[in-house]
Design an enzyme around this catalytic site. Structure first.
Site, short mmCIF file in Angstrom:
data_model
loop_
_atom_site.label_atom_id
_atom_site.label_comp_id
_atom_site.label_asym_id
_atom_site.label_seq_id
_atom_site.Cartn_x
_atom_site.Cartn_y
_atom_site.Cartn_z
CG ASP A 63 18.09 -76.52 82.26
OD1 ASP A 63 18.40 -76.13 83.40
OD2 ASP A 63 18.90 -77.06 81.50
CG ASP A 65 18.15 -79.28 86.12
OD1 ASP A 65 17.75 -79.85 85.10
OD2 ASP A 65 19.11 -78.47 86.11
CG ASP A 141 28.79 -78.39 89.79
OD1 ASP A 141 27.79 -78.03 90.44
OD2 ASP A 141 28.96 -78.10 88.59
P1 ATP Z 1 22.56 -74.36 83.47
O1 ATP Z 1 21.46 -75.37 83.24
O2 ATP Z 1 22.10 -72.96 83.65
O3 ATP Z 1 23.70 -74.49 82.50
P2 ATP Z 1 22.94 -75.86 85.90
O4 ATP Z 1 23.69 -75.50 87.15
O5 ATP Z 1 21.47 -76.15 86.03
O6 ATP Z 1 23.22 -74.70 84.88
P3 ATP Z 1 23.09 -78.46 84.74
O7 ATP Z 1 24.14 -79.00 83.83
O8 ATP Z 1 21.71 -78.30 84.27
O9 ATP Z 1 23.67 -77.09 85.28
O10 ATP Z 1 23.11 -79.38 86.04
C1 ATP Z 1 22.12 -79.29 87.07
C2 ATP Z 1 22.77 -79.42 88.43
O11 ATP Z 1 23.36 -80.71 88.55
C3 ATP Z 1 23.90 -78.44 88.72
O12 ATP Z 1 23.44 -77.22 89.20
C4 ATP Z 1 24.69 -79.18 89.76
O13 ATP Z 1 24.08 -79.07 91.03
C5 ATP Z 1 24.56 -80.62 89.31
N1 ATP Z 1 25.68 -81.04 88.44
C6 ATP Z 1 25.74 -80.96 87.10
N2 ATP Z 1 26.90 -81.45 86.62
C7 ATP Z 1 27.59 -81.88 87.70
C8 ATP Z 1 28.86 -82.50 87.89
N3 ATP Z 1 29.66 -82.79 86.84
N4 ATP Z 1 29.25 -82.80 89.15
C9 ATP Z 1 28.44 -82.52 90.21
N5 ATP Z 1 27.26 -81.94 90.10
C10 ATP Z 1 26.81 -81.62 88.88
MG MG Z 2 20.21 -76.80 84.51
#
Ligand code: ATP
Ligand code: MG
Length: 442
Positions: A63, A65, A141
């Site tokens: 996705d 963001d 994170d």
């Molecule tokens: P994917 O969507 O491929 O699973 P992602 O890294 O985009 O991976 P998301 O859950 O969509 O993960 O979150 C988007 C972003 O928000 C992350 O890349 C991170 O920078 C931040 N993030 C998400 N969860 C947390 C958390 N619990 N603590 C700190 N930052 C977070």
């Molecule tokens: Mg994501």
């Protein structure tokens, strides 16, 4: 309009288009238009997180963001297709026909004027203090999740060590890992999940903190852990994630009863382990083939070692029938599990049916067979029987018999008729409107 310059004086690295591999045409048009619309209104906006990480690695992002200096309300004014969600972490969701773009306002540091936002155990309770781009970066994170992409300039912005860790294939928490895990223990699951998905090593200090603090996951709400469980087991990397959860001793935080049963090494445990391995691997195959996967079957599989053990006990020691023993065991195991990782009723009922139906496969009289093949859960329960047969927990010949029976024309006709009836029934049943889902992102 170009993004404003951020005010960081720290080690900001801006990578020009010629020096990174991200091409504009590999980015979703909707995501680009969201960023451009926000920038045109005079705010900063970047792609951020997993999409930048995955694009740099040559992977297809799951996705897109967006992070911005605009508040959620300001974002909402720019998009008619926008909804604000979440309390603890307020976000703007912008809906397109087949896609959702999530827009988060830069997070900042809380100060004394802000309401108390950290619990006594260090957990972040509310995280709605807005800040600047560099403040936002250190609140993310992992270093590899804190990379930003400027759509207008086509540059990658790294305010930490994201690119370095990406090249070194390292999973590293930003800041002090123990503090960051105390703030939000779910980050431990995320670290394990990304290390598995990307095949990156977790850096020693981050790893050490996971072993030390895994128990903190007990304080996380069961609904948030359900969301994580789905990401871990139903997004195509279940096998690698399961291994990582085992390696970092996190599996027991999600499925304590199963972990306990595996540790107790009771009779038949090797077949349980094998069944988990095969079932988890099959889930990945189904995702790969675009077949549906459901939390009902997943939970039925993951909780089976304990359900089987208990049912066996009730059947042999307390003389319950097999069906009754399975019902009692299933009910006990699922109620305990649901306090740890929730499971909506639309999944927990079918999960229990999958277990309860297992003894029915032993009855081969015509009326019973006809009834069973028309049961809405027949296919799932049959798949479960196949798994049991594969590891020696059910008779292989019996499983083959059920496979063959489904090739008979009269059985197929019966199933088709009952499917039409069931479809009609579920369409004509009046449904209560769904409750609004609470945001569970952070
Ligand atoms: P994917 O969507 O491929 O699973 P992602 O890294 O985009 O991976 P998301 O859950 O969509 O993960 O979150 C988007 C972003 O928000 C992350 O890349 C991170 O920078 C931040 N993030 C998400 N969860 C947390 C958390 N619990 N603590 C700190 N930052 C977070
Ligand atoms: Mg994501």
């Amino acid at each position: 309009m170009a993004n404003q310059t951020f005010k960081s004086n720290s080690s900001v690295v801006v990578i020009p288009p010629a020096e990174h591999s991200i091409q504009l045409d590999s980015i979703s048009e909707n995501a680009i238009s969201v960023v451009k619309t926000i920038c045109a209104a005079g705010y900063e906006a970047y792609l951020v997180g997993g999409c930048v990480r995955d694009l740099l690695l040559g992977l297809q992002p799951k996705d897109f963001d967006v992070a911005t200096s605009a508040t959620p309300e300001q974002v909402q004014k720019l998009f008619p297709n926008c909804r604000l969600i979440g309390r603890r972490f307020r976000l703007a969701h912008i809906y397109f026909r087949r896609q959702l773009i999530e827009v988060a306002t830069f997070r900042g540091a809380a100060n004394e004027e802000n309401e108390k936002h950290v619990a006594d155990d260090g957990r972040i309770l509310r995280d709605n203090v807005y800040g600047t781009l560099d403040e936002d970066a250190i609140r993310r994170d992992l270093t590899v999740n804190a990379l930003y992409y400027d759509v207008n300039e086509q540059t990658v912005i790294d305010l930490g060590e994201g690119v370095k860790d990406l090249e070194a294939r390292t999973i590293k928490m930003i800041g002090d890992p123990a503090t960051r895990f105390r703030e939000d223990p779910v980050r431990m699951l995320r670290a394990a999940r990304f290390s598995a998905k990307l095949q990156f090593e977790i850096e020693p200090e981050t790893k050490g903190a996971i072993f030390e603090l895994a128990d903190l996951l007990e304080n996380i709400s069961s609904s948030r852990l359900f969301d994580e469980t789905k990401k871990i087991f139903l997004s195509g990397y279940a096998k690698a994630n399961y291994q990582a959860l085992m390696d970092y001793q996190l599996f027991g935080s999600l499925f304590p009863q199963t972990q306990h049963r595996l540790d107790a090494a009771s009779e038949g445990i090797e077949s349980d382990k094998k069944m988990l391995d095969i079932g988890i691997h099959n889930t990945d195959l189904r995702v790969e083939q675009g077949k549906p996967v459901t939390p009902a079957f997943l939970y039925a599989l993951l909780l089976w070692p304990e359900v089987r053990y208990k049912a066996d006990y009730y059947h042999k020691q307390e003389s319950m029938s097999k069906k009754q023993a399975l019902d009692v065991a299933g009910s006990e195991v699922s109620s305990l599990q649901l306090t740890r990782t929730s499971l909506p009723r639309r999944f927990s009922l079918p999960m229990r049916e999958i277990w309860s139906m297992q003894p029915w496969f032993e009855q081969k009289s015509k009326p019973r067979v006809n009834r069973l093949v028309c049961h809405p859960r027949f296919r799932a329960a049959y798949d479960f029987l196949l798994l049991r047969a594969e590891v020696g927990q059910a008779d292989k010949a019996l499983a083959d018999w059920w496979t063959q029976i489904q090739e008979q024309e009269d059985i197929q006709e019966l199933q088709a008729q009952s499917k039409t009836k069931n479809d009609y029934r579920s369409k004509s049943t009046h449904r209560r409107p769904r409750k609004k889902r609470r945001n569970s992102n952070h």
